[in-house]
Design a protein around this motif. Structure first.
Motif, PDB file in Angstrom:
ATOM      1  N   ILE A   8       0.846  -1.197   0.000  1.00  0.00           N
ATOM      2  CA  ILE A   8       0.000   0.000   0.000  1.00  0.00           C
ATOM      3  C   ILE A   8       0.881   1.246   0.000  1.00  0.00           C
ATOM      4  CG2 ILE A   8      -1.571   1.387   1.419  1.00  0.00           C
ATOM      5  CD1 ILE A   8      -2.972  -1.217   2.205  1.00  0.00           C
ATOM      6  N   LYS A   9       1.887   1.247   0.851  1.00  0.00           N
ATOM      7  CA  LYS A   9       2.787   2.402   0.933  1.00  0.00           C
ATOM      8  C   LYS A   9       3.599   2.565  -0.347  1.00  0.00           C
ATOM      9  CE  LYS A   9       6.394   4.480   3.796  1.00  0.00           C
ATOM     10  NZ  LYS A   9       7.196   4.351   5.047  1.00  0.00           N
ATOM     11  N   THR A  10       4.135   1.437  -0.855  1.00  0.00           N
ATOM     12  CA  THR A  10       4.953   1.491  -2.072  1.00  0.00           C
ATOM     13  C   THR A  10       4.152   1.996  -3.255  1.00  0.00           C
ATOM     14  OG1 THR A  10       6.371  -0.318  -1.320  1.00  0.00           O
ATOM     15  CG2 THR A  10       6.319   0.116  -3.688  1.00  0.00           C
ATOM     16  N   ARG A  11       2.934   1.479  -3.400  1.00  0.00           N
ATOM     17  CA  ARG A  11       2.105   1.876  -4.533  1.00  0.00           C
ATOM     18  C   ARG A  11       1.689   3.343  -4.420  1.00  0.00           C
ATOM     19  NH1 ARG A  11       1.564   1.900  -9.663  1.00  0.00           N
ATOM     20  NH2 ARG A  11      -0.570   1.958 -10.424  1.00  0.00           N
ATOM     21  N   GLY A  16       2.771   8.947  -6.549  1.00  0.00           N
ATOM     22  CA  GLY A  16       3.042  10.317  -6.131  1.00  0.00           C
ATOM     23  C   GLY A  16       1.966  10.897  -5.239  1.00  0.00           C
ATOM     24  N   LEU A  17       1.233  10.037  -4.543  1.00  0.00           N
ATOM     25  CA  LEU A  17       0.162  10.490  -3.662  1.00  0.00           C
ATOM     26  C   LEU A  17       0.699  10.757  -2.257  1.00  0.00           C
ATOM     27  CD1 LEU A  17      -2.680   7.954  -4.601  1.00  0.00           C
ATOM     28  CD2 LEU A  17      -2.471  10.326  -5.362  1.00  0.00           C
ATOM     29  N   THR A  18       0.175  11.773  -1.629  1.00  0.00           N
ATOM     30  CA  THR A  18       0.487  12.003  -0.221  1.00  0.00           C
ATOM     31  C   THR A  18      -0.428  11.126   0.628  1.00  0.00           C
ATOM     32  OG1 THR A  18      -1.131  13.785   0.013  1.00  0.00           O
ATOM     33  CG2 THR A  18       1.087  14.399  -0.739  1.00  0.00           C
ATOM     34  N   VAL A  19      -0.082  11.009   1.903  1.00  0.00           N
ATOM     35  CA  VAL A  19      -0.924  10.252   2.829  1.00  0.00           C
ATOM     36  C   VAL A  19      -2.321  10.861   2.880  1.00  0.00           C
ATOM     37  CG1 VAL A  19      -1.247   9.650   5.258  1.00  0.00           C
ATOM     38  CG2 VAL A  19       1.011   9.434   4.222  1.00  0.00           C
ATOM     39  N   GLU A  20      -2.379  12.176   2.872  1.00  0.00           N
ATOM     40  CA  GLU A  20      -3.672  12.866   2.932  1.00  0.00           C
ATOM     41  C   GLU A  20      -4.501  12.601   1.682  1.00  0.00           C
ATOM     42  OE1 GLU A  20      -5.467  17.335   3.855  1.00  0.00           O
ATOM     43  OE2 GLU A  20      -3.314  17.038   3.576  1.00  0.00           O
ATOM     44  N   GLU A  21      -3.852  12.597   0.509  1.00  0.00           N
ATOM     45  CA  GLU A  21      -4.576  12.350  -0.739  1.00  0.00           C
ATOM     46  C   GLU A  21      -5.150  10.938  -0.781  1.00  0.00           C
ATOM     47  OE1 GLU A  21      -2.242  15.357  -3.835  1.00  0.00           O
ATOM     48  OE2 GLU A  21      -1.408  13.370  -3.391  1.00  0.00           O
ATOM     49  N   LEU A  22      -4.372   9.964  -0.299  1.00  0.00           N
ATOM     50  CA  LEU A  22      -4.889   8.598  -0.266  1.00  0.00           C
ATOM     51  C   LEU A  22      -6.034   8.490   0.734  1.00  0.00           C
ATOM     52  CD1 LEU A  22      -4.886   5.685  -1.130  1.00  0.00           C
ATOM     53  CD2 LEU A  22      -3.017   5.236   0.484  1.00  0.00           C
ATOM     54  N   ALA A  23      -5.906   9.186   1.848  1.00  0.00           N
ATOM     55  CA  ALA A  23      -6.981   9.180   2.842  1.00  0.00           C
ATOM     56  C   ALA A  23      -8.269   9.729   2.229  1.00  0.00           C
ATOM     57  CB  ALA A  23      -6.571  10.001   4.059  1.00  0.00           C
ATOM     58  N   THR A  59      -4.441  -3.922  -8.489  1.00  0.00           N
ATOM     59  CA  THR A  59      -5.325  -5.059  -8.252  1.00  0.00           C
ATOM     60  C   THR A  59      -5.195  -5.539  -6.816  1.00  0.00           C
ATOM     61  OG1 THR A  59      -3.649  -6.679  -8.903  1.00  0.00           O
ATOM     62  CG2 THR A  59      -5.057  -5.795 -10.648  1.00  0.00           C
ATOM     63  N   THR A  60      -6.236  -6.214  -6.345  1.00  0.00           N
ATOM     64  CA  THR A  60      -6.161  -6.796  -5.004  1.00  0.00           C
ATOM     65  C   THR A  60      -5.081  -7.872  -4.965  1.00  0.00           C
ATOM     66  OG1 THR A  60      -7.928  -8.343  -5.604  1.00  0.00           O
ATOM     67  CG2 THR A  60      -8.580  -6.324  -4.464  1.00  0.00           C
ATOM     68  N   ALA A  61      -4.902  -8.583  -6.074  1.00  0.00           N
ATOM     69  CA  ALA A  61      -3.875  -9.627  -6.132  1.00  0.00           C
ATOM     70  C   ALA A  61      -2.493  -9.037  -5.880  1.00  0.00           C
ATOM     71  CB  ALA A  61      -3.914 -10.327  -7.482  1.00  0.00           C
ATOM     72  N   TYR A  62      -2.234  -7.871  -6.472  1.00  0.00           N
ATOM     73  CA  TYR A  62      -0.932  -7.238  -6.250  1.00  0.00           C
ATOM     74  C   TYR A  62      -0.767  -6.843  -4.789  1.00  0.00           C
ATOM     75  CZ  TYR A  62       2.594  -3.652  -5.841  1.00  0.00           C
ATOM     76  OH  TYR A  62       3.664  -2.918  -5.404  1.00  0.00           O
ATOM     77  N   LEU A  63      -1.796  -6.241  -4.211  1.00  0.00           N
ATOM     78  CA  LEU A  63      -1.677  -5.753  -2.835  1.00  0.00           C
ATOM     79  C   LEU A  63      -1.426  -6.877  -1.841  1.00  0.00           C
ATOM     80  CD1 LEU A  63      -4.365  -2.918  -2.556  1.00  0.00           C
ATOM     81  CD2 LEU A  63      -1.894  -2.706  -2.880  1.00  0.00           C
ATOM     82  N   ILE A  64      -2.063  -8.016  -2.046  1.00  0.00           N
ATOM     83  CA  ILE A  64      -1.878  -9.100  -1.073  1.00  0.00           C
ATOM     84  C   ILE A  64      -0.716 -10.012  -1.447  1.00  0.00           C
ATOM     85  CG2 ILE A  64      -4.281  -9.046  -0.348  1.00  0.00           C
ATOM     86  CD1 ILE A  64      -4.864 -11.424  -2.058  1.00  0.00           C
ATOM     87  N   GLY A  65      -0.064  -9.710  -2.593  1.00  0.00           N
ATOM     88  CA  GLY A  65       1.184 -10.382  -2.921  1.00  0.00           C
ATOM     89  C   GLY A  65       1.067 -11.768  -3.506  1.00  0.00           C
ATOM     90  N   ILE A  66      -0.057 -12.078  -4.169  1.00  0.00           N
ATOM     91  CA  ILE A  66      -0.185 -13.427  -4.723  1.00  0.00           C
ATOM     92  C   ILE A  66       0.103 -13.470  -6.221  1.00  0.00           C
ATOM     93  CG2 ILE A  66      -1.901 -14.099  -3.012  1.00  0.00           C
ATOM     94  CD1 ILE A  66      -4.041 -13.793  -5.165  1.00  0.00           C
ATOM     95  N   ASP A  67       0.297 -12.306  -6.861  1.00  0.00           N
ATOM     96  CA  ASP A  67       0.619 -12.294  -8.288  1.00  0.00           C
ATOM     97  C   ASP A  67       2.130 -12.228  -8.433  1.00  0.00           C
ATOM     98  OD1 ASP A  67       0.315  -8.776  -9.062  1.00  0.00           O
ATOM     99  OD2 ASP A  67       0.551  -9.786  -7.135  1.00  0.00           O
TER     100      ASP A  67
END
Length: 211
Positions: A8-11, A16-23, A59-67
């Motif tokens: 999540i942090k890496t992506r 180029g998003l700030t923490v506030e922008e993602l929030a 994708t959710t697959a990327y975030l949870i590390g199964i791809d």
């Protein structure tokens, strides 16, 4: 779960998003919620993983590390197409779209073309016998091969000269046919003349306005 938080942090940083922008994208009122998640200090339910994937354009697959290949979902705006993979090929000289001209094989420069064409070199066209498909000044890209199917456009060497034409072979006769017969009538070769005919390659694509 640490893999999820790290991705999540890496992506977010890749976009180029700030923490506030993602929030804001996630609908969190407090940006500290994102910081806690990225640092593994707050759990997120499975139902939120899909929302994070959408907000992070992946994708959710990327975030949870199964791809294994870490494929990312790419958002392409309507009316746009992704740029294809490009390669550099040498522009090695000129070829006639009309009366054959003396062949030249000196590298003038390198040009970028789609890799899918699988071309080996490029030639600058002169003449209008292949117009309107291929016009004077166009760059035609050639894949080296000594044979082509009947009717295909080929770079053909005639002795020390070269021309770009539709190639037809029937028995012991070869015809080189232009798109525009008013500019260049059919060129017919037979018998001992065939010894001077050599296919240099197949025309696989052309570029306009590069030079």
């Amino acid at each position: 779960m640490s893999e999820l938080y790290n991705r999540i942090k890496t992506r977010r940083q890749e976009l180029g998003l700030t923490v506030e922008e993602l929030a804001n994208r996630m609908g969190y009122k407090d940006k500290s919620s994102i910081s806690k998640i990225e640092n593994g200090k707050a759990d997120i339910p499975q139902s939120k993983v899909e929302a994070f994937a959408k907000a992070l354009e992946t994708t959710t697959a990327y975030l949870i590390g199964i791809d294994e290949e870490k494929e990312r979902a790419v958002k392409v705006p309507p009316g746009f197409e992704p740029l294809p993979e490009m390669v550099q090929v040498p522009l090695i000289g000129n070829i006639a779209c009309g009366t054959p001209i003396t062949a030249e094989e000196n590298i003038k420069q390198y040009i970028g073309i789609p890799a899918a064409w699988r071309a080996d070199f490029a030639l600058e066209c002169h003449g209008d016998s292949m117009a309107p498909r291929i016009c004077d000044g166009d760059i035609v890209c050639i894949r080296k091969q000594c044979e082509v199917e009947t009717g295909q456009i080929a770079a053909v060497r005639i002795g020390e000269e070269a021309t770009l034409k539709h190639f037809y072979k029937s028995g012991e006769m070869v015809q080189l046919i232009a798109e525009n017969s008013a500019v260049c009538p059919p060129m017919i070769f037979s018998g001992t003349q065939l010894a001077d005919i050599k296919i240099e390659g197949l025309a696989v694509g052309f570029c306009r306005g590069l030079l």
